[in-house]
Write a protein that holds these residues in place. Structure first.
Motif, PDB file in Angstrom:
ATOM      1  N   ALA A  10       0.848  -1.252  -0.075  1.00 53.49           N
ATOM      2  CA  ALA A  10      -0.155  -0.019  -0.089  1.00 53.49           C
ATOM      3  C   ALA A  10       0.999   1.378   0.101  1.00 53.49           C
ATOM      4  CB  ALA A  10      -0.927  -0.068   1.224  1.00 53.49           C
ATOM      5  N   TYR A  13       3.275   3.142  -5.352  1.00 53.09           N
ATOM      6  CA  TYR A  13       2.948   2.562  -6.494  1.00 53.09           C
ATOM      7  C   TYR A  13       1.712   1.922  -6.319  1.00 53.09           C
ATOM      8  CZ  TYR A  13       4.096   0.093 -10.597  1.00 53.09           C
ATOM      9  OH  TYR A  13       4.054  -0.413 -12.075  1.00 53.09           O
ATOM     10  N   GLY A  38       0.568   3.717   3.205  1.00 59.50           N
ATOM     11  CA  GLY A  38       1.685   4.627   2.686  1.00 59.50           C
ATOM     12  C   GLY A  38       3.102   4.175   2.417  1.00 59.50           C
ATOM     13  N   TYR A  54       9.749   7.125   7.756  1.00 57.17           N
ATOM     14  CA  TYR A  54      11.001   6.472   7.206  1.00 57.17           C
ATOM     15  C   TYR A  54      11.794   7.318   6.445  1.00 57.17           C
ATOM     16  CZ  TYR A  54       7.516   2.538   8.184  1.00 57.17           C
ATOM     17  OH  TYR A  54       6.790   1.543   8.664  1.00 57.17           O
ATOM     18  N   ALA A  56      13.177  11.547   5.847  1.00 56.19           N
ATOM     19  CA  ALA A  56      12.415  13.045   5.173  1.00 56.19           C
ATOM     20  C   ALA A  56      12.356  12.603   3.894  1.00 56.19           C
ATOM     21  CB  ALA A  56      13.650  13.947   5.618  1.00 56.19           C
ATOM     22  N   ILE A  58      10.727  14.844   0.604  1.00 54.06           N
ATOM     23  CA  ILE A  58      10.590  15.997  -0.075  1.00 54.06           C
ATOM     24  C   ILE A  58      10.218  15.700  -1.339  1.00 54.06           C
ATOM     25  CG2 ILE A  58      11.533  18.293  -0.607  1.00 54.06           C
ATOM     26  CD1 ILE A  58      13.544  17.049   1.718  1.00 54.06           C
ATOM     27  N   ASP A 211       0.758 -10.234   5.234  1.00 52.01           N
ATOM     28  CA  ASP A 211       1.710 -10.458   4.340  1.00 52.01           C
ATOM     29  C   ASP A 211       1.313 -11.394   3.461  1.00 52.01           C
ATOM     30  OD1 ASP A 211       4.198 -11.470   3.360  1.00 52.01           O
ATOM     31  OD2 ASP A 211       5.394 -11.481   5.236  1.00 52.01           O
ATOM     32  N   TYR A 212       1.748 -11.016   2.299  1.00 49.98           N
ATOM     33  CA  TYR A 212       1.342 -12.026   1.081  1.00 49.98           C
ATOM     34  C   TYR A 212       1.748 -13.450   1.177  1.00 49.98           C
ATOM     35  CZ  TYR A 212       1.656 -13.538  -3.827  1.00 49.98           C
ATOM     36  OH  TYR A 212       1.713 -14.487  -5.072  1.00 49.98           O
ATOM     37  N   PHE A 213       3.157 -13.443   1.694  1.00 53.27           N
ATOM     38  CA  PHE A 213       3.757 -14.773   1.679  1.00 53.27           C
ATOM     39  C   PHE A 213       3.453 -15.588   2.671  1.00 53.27           C
ATOM     40  CE2 PHE A 213       6.938 -12.139  -0.572  1.00 53.27           C
ATOM     41  CZ  PHE A 213       6.926 -12.558  -1.647  1.00 53.27           C
ATOM     42  N   THR A 229       4.319  -5.119  -5.345  1.00 60.13           N
ATOM     43  CA  THR A 229       5.580  -3.966  -5.205  1.00 60.13           C
ATOM     44  C   THR A 229       6.517  -4.488  -3.966  1.00 60.13           C
ATOM     45  OG1 THR A 229       4.352  -2.693  -3.314  1.00 60.13           O
ATOM     46  CG2 THR A 229       3.776  -2.612  -5.700  1.00 60.13           C
ATOM     47  N   LEU A 340      11.003  -1.833  -4.817  1.00 59.31           N
ATOM     48  CA  LEU A 340      11.517  -3.299  -4.170  1.00 59.31           C
ATOM     49  C   LEU A 340      11.844  -4.043  -5.274  1.00 59.31           C
ATOM     50  CD1 LEU A 340       9.790  -3.032  -0.686  1.00 59.31           C
ATOM     51  CD2 LEU A 340      12.224  -3.019  -1.058  1.00 59.31           C
ATOM     52  N   ASP A 347      12.719   8.380  -6.862  1.00 54.71           N
ATOM     53  CA  ASP A 347      12.310   9.313  -6.239  1.00 54.71           C
ATOM     54  C   ASP A 347      10.541   9.048  -6.363  1.00 54.71           C
ATOM     55  OD1 ASP A 347      14.082  10.771  -4.876  1.00 54.71           O
ATOM     56  OD2 ASP A 347      14.655  11.742  -6.636  1.00 54.71           O
TER      57      ASP A 347
HETATM   58  P1  FAD Z   1       7.074   1.539  -0.683  1.00 55.57           P
HETATM   59  O1  FAD Z   1       6.721   2.826  -0.341  1.00 55.57           O
HETATM   60  O2  FAD Z   1       8.504   0.931  -0.076  1.00 55.57           O
HETATM   61  O3  FAD Z   1       5.944   0.555  -0.451  1.00 55.57           O
HETATM   62  C1  FAD Z   1       5.913  -0.748  -0.599  1.00 55.57           C
HETATM   63  C2  FAD Z   1       5.065  -1.406   0.380  1.00 55.57           C
HETATM   64  O4  FAD Z   1       4.821  -2.917   0.019  1.00 55.57           O
HETATM   65  C3  FAD Z   1       5.303  -1.402   1.894  1.00 55.57           C
HETATM   66  O5  FAD Z   1       4.465  -0.709   2.524  1.00 55.57           O
HETATM   67  C4  FAD Z   1       5.761  -2.568   2.304  1.00 55.57           C
HETATM   68  O6  FAD Z   1       5.471  -2.933   3.611  1.00 55.57           O
HETATM   69  C5  FAD Z   1       4.741  -3.558   1.336  1.00 55.57           C
HETATM   70  N1  FAD Z   1       5.249  -5.023   1.255  1.00 55.57           N
HETATM   71  C6  FAD Z   1       6.304  -5.432   0.802  1.00 55.57           C
HETATM   72  N2  FAD Z   1       6.287  -6.757   0.849  1.00 55.57           N
HETATM   73  C7  FAD Z   1       5.098  -7.125   1.244  1.00 55.57           C
HETATM   74  C8  FAD Z   1       4.414  -8.590   1.334  1.00 55.57           C
HETATM   75  N3  FAD Z   1       5.062  -9.731   1.384  1.00 55.57           N
HETATM   76  N4  FAD Z   1       3.175  -8.489   1.660  1.00 55.57           N
HETATM   77  C9  FAD Z   1       2.451  -7.319   1.938  1.00 55.57           C
HETATM   78  N5  FAD Z   1       3.058  -6.076   2.004  1.00 55.57           N
HETATM   79  C10 FAD Z   1       4.525  -6.012   1.535  1.00 55.57           C
HETATM   80  N6  FAD Z   1      11.679  10.326  -2.803  1.00 55.57           N
HETATM   81  C11 FAD Z   1      11.554  11.587  -3.050  1.00 55.57           C
HETATM   82  O7  FAD Z   1      10.909  11.861  -3.910  1.00 55.57           O
HETATM   83  N7  FAD Z   1      11.959  12.534  -2.070  1.00 55.57           N
HETATM   84  C12 FAD Z   1      12.468  12.222  -0.918  1.00 55.57           C
HETATM   85  O8  FAD Z   1      13.000  13.313  -0.217  1.00 55.57           O
HETATM   86  C13 FAD Z   1      12.957  10.994  -0.573  1.00 55.57           C
HETATM   87  N8  FAD Z   1      13.450  10.497   0.632  1.00 55.57           N
HETATM   88  C14 FAD Z   1      13.624   9.455   0.736  1.00 55.57           C
HETATM   89  C15 FAD Z   1      14.097   8.882   1.968  1.00 55.57           C
HETATM   90  C16 FAD Z   1      14.604   7.866   2.267  1.00 55.57           C
HETATM   91  C17 FAD Z   1      15.291   7.234   3.636  1.00 55.57           C
HETATM   92  C18 FAD Z   1      14.191   6.634   1.621  1.00 55.57           C
HETATM   93  C19 FAD Z   1      14.560   5.331   1.608  1.00 55.57           C
HETATM   94  C20 FAD Z   1      13.735   6.926   0.197  1.00 55.57           C
HETATM   95  C21 FAD Z   1      13.275   8.116   0.005  1.00 55.57           C
HETATM   96  N9  FAD Z   1      12.521   8.413  -1.043  1.00 55.57           N
HETATM   97  C22 FAD Z   1      12.473  10.119  -1.560  1.00 55.57           C
HETATM   98  C23 FAD Z   1      12.080   7.531  -1.997  1.00 55.57           C
HETATM   99  C24 FAD Z   1      10.630   6.997  -1.749  1.00 55.57           C
HETATM  100  O9  FAD Z   1      10.412   6.693  -0.375  1.00 55.57           O
HETATM  101  C25 FAD Z   1      10.082   5.813  -2.725  1.00 55.57           C
HETATM  102  O10 FAD Z   1      10.095   6.628  -4.068  1.00 55.57           O
HETATM  103  C26 FAD Z   1       8.720   5.422  -2.527  1.00 55.57           C
HETATM  104  O11 FAD Z   1       8.417   4.990  -1.156  1.00 55.57           O
HETATM  105  C27 FAD Z   1       8.567   4.142  -3.325  1.00 55.57           C
HETATM  106  O12 FAD Z   1       7.364   3.530  -3.308  1.00 55.57           O
HETATM  107  P2  FAD Z   1       6.892   2.129  -3.577  1.00 55.57           P
HETATM  108  O13 FAD Z   1       5.401   2.076  -3.418  1.00 55.57           O
HETATM  109  O14 FAD Z   1       7.569   1.657  -4.446  1.00 55.57           O
HETATM  110  O15 FAD Z   1       7.536   1.388  -2.166  1.00 55.57           O
END
Ligand code: FAD
Length: 366
Positions: A10, A13, A38, A54, A56, A58, A211-213, A229, A340, A347
């Motif tokens: 959630a 993406y 989130g 998790y 900062a 921006i 957890d999916y797994f 994701t 992931l 970003d």
């Molecule tokens: P995520 O946000 O990680 O969401 C994936 C979700 O999948 C998670 O909630 C996880 O719990 C869930 N999940 C995983 N495996 C399973 C499972 N087996 N079963 C159920 N659920 C599962 N970007 C910016 O633009 N500006 C910034 O300033 C910035 N700062 C950052 C700072 C840090 C420290 C980090 C690490 C990243 C930063 N980013 C920033 C990048 C931003 O966090 C990512 O672009 C964004 O979170 C990616 O979204 P996502 O949906 O791919 O992954």
């Protein structure tokens, strides 16, 4: 089948995918193993302050469509990222600009600052490690005070043992401009990022702490297609070995004072201070609360149970990733997306862009 899409994760993406699919009357089940929505952009209220749980975050982008898209779900403030660096008892502006050069050398003429850097640059055609690369780009003073200690803490290794490719460029500005990003649009959503995700997920069924797994076959049986994701290596039971990450430990504290450091982001660039940054969350939204919340960030190796943050995109891991990717490309009913599943630092704007592009393609085909 009960759902058109099972969305694993959630984060942004998964939430964008769910929102667009819902608009086309698709039935979505979104699951997340955490106890909140989130993903990594989650913000939580503490003492009336939106705390970036998790790290900062921006928002910044040059992509007008993505900017208009996120602005449907929140009002963005005028926050401009202008981090401060502390090296022992010295204070510098970042990114490297005329303010930094004045603080380092007392120069106020851009041509003089340029000459100073030029005189310190290491002349080196093929830098063999990160230290040589940084020295050839910005010279000794900037490297020793603002890059070396910070980078060594981030990676847990000497700059001499880190590959040069980690630093491709080091932007240097000969203007008095402390704005960290060059992008046209930048800001923080008023009220926090979680509100955006809540709005994106309206109308989808969401199950947390799931957890999916833990029940893979059951979840697979619920939907025609899966949007995954999570970690790609976990999806394939680590059969080619684990993909490595660096992680962070966050140590947060509520302080009984209105202002701790006067800026949202302060980097500690000396080697002796064990953390890399202190974030003071209220300054992202110009908060005037009586208390403040600060978070110290410590960089560390990823171990079992840690959150995976930064992919280690070296040769070994990239080769492993390609093996997994080959398997993923053969899946007909699974869409892999996000940081992931693609083993790539993105970003936020790129995640919004990629998810929008992918879901539109999917809905056209469906
Ligand atoms: P995520 O946000 O990680 O969401 C994936 C979700 O999948 C998670 O909630 C996880 O719990 C869930 N999940 C995983 N495996 C399973 C499972 N087996 N079963 C159920 N659920 C599962 N970007 C910016 O633009 N500006 C910034 O300033 C910035 N700062 C950052 C700072 C840090 C420290 C980090 C690490 C990243 C930063 N980013 C920033 C990048 C931003 O966090 C990512 O672009 C964004 O979170 C990616 O979204 P996502 O949906 O791919 O992954």
């Amino acid at each position: 089948m009960k759902y058109d899409y099972l969305i694993v994760g959630a984060g942004p993406y998964g939430a964008v995918f769910a929102h667009e699919a819902m608009k086309c009357n698709k039935r979505c089940l979104v699951i997340d193993k955490r106890d909140h929505i989130g993903g990594n952009i989650y913000t939580e209220q503490v003492e009336g302050i939106n705390v970036h749980k998790y790290g900062a975050h921006i928002f910044h982008t040059n992509d007008r469509e993505v900017w208009d898209y996120v602005n449907q779900f929140a009002t963005f403030n005028r926050y401009t990222n202008s981090p401060i660096a502390k090296f022992k008892d010295e204070v510098y502006n970042l990114p490297f600009n005329m303010n930094t050069f004045y603080q380092l050398w007392g120069v106020s003429d851009p041509a003089e600052a340029e000459k100073k850097i030029e005189s310190q640059r290491l002349q080196c055609e093929q830098p063999q490690n990160l230290e040589e690369q940084a020295l050839s780009l910005v010279g000794r003073d900037i490297y020793e005070k603002l890059i070396k200690g910070y980078t060594e803490k981030q990676w847990g290794r000497s700059c001499k043992d880190l590959p040069a490719f980690i630093i491709k460029r080091l932007p240097v500005r000969f203007t008095w401009d402390n704005n960290y990003f060059n992008d046209q649009y930048q800001g923080i959503p008023v009220g926090g990022y979680t509100l955006i995700i809540e709005k994106l997920l309206e109308g989808s069924e969401v199950r947390l702490n799931t957890d999916y797994f833990a029940q893979r076959e059951y979840f697979d049986s619920l939907a025609n297609k899966i949007v995954y994701t999570g970690m790609l290596d976990e999806f394939y039971d680590y059969r080619f070995g684990p993909l490595e990450y660096r992680t962070l430990r966050f140590d947060s504290e509520v302080l009984d004072k209105p202002n701790f450091q006067g800026n949202a982001v302060v980097n500690y660039t000396d080697k002796e201070t064990p953390f890399t940054r202190i974030i003071e969350h209220k300054h992202f939204e110009f908060g005037t609360q009586p208390k403040t919340v600060i978070t110290r960030e410590y960089s560390k190796e990823h171990e079992n149970g840690d959150e995976p943050y930064y992919p280690v995109n070296d040769q070994k891991n990239n080769a492993r990733y390609l093996n997994y990717k080959e398997l993923a490309e053969r899946e007909e009913n699974v869409i892999f997306g996000g940081r992931l599943a693609e083993y790539k630092y993105y970003d936020m704007w790129q995640i919004f862009r990629n998810s929008l592009d992918r879901v539109r393609k999917e809905l056209q085909q469906a």
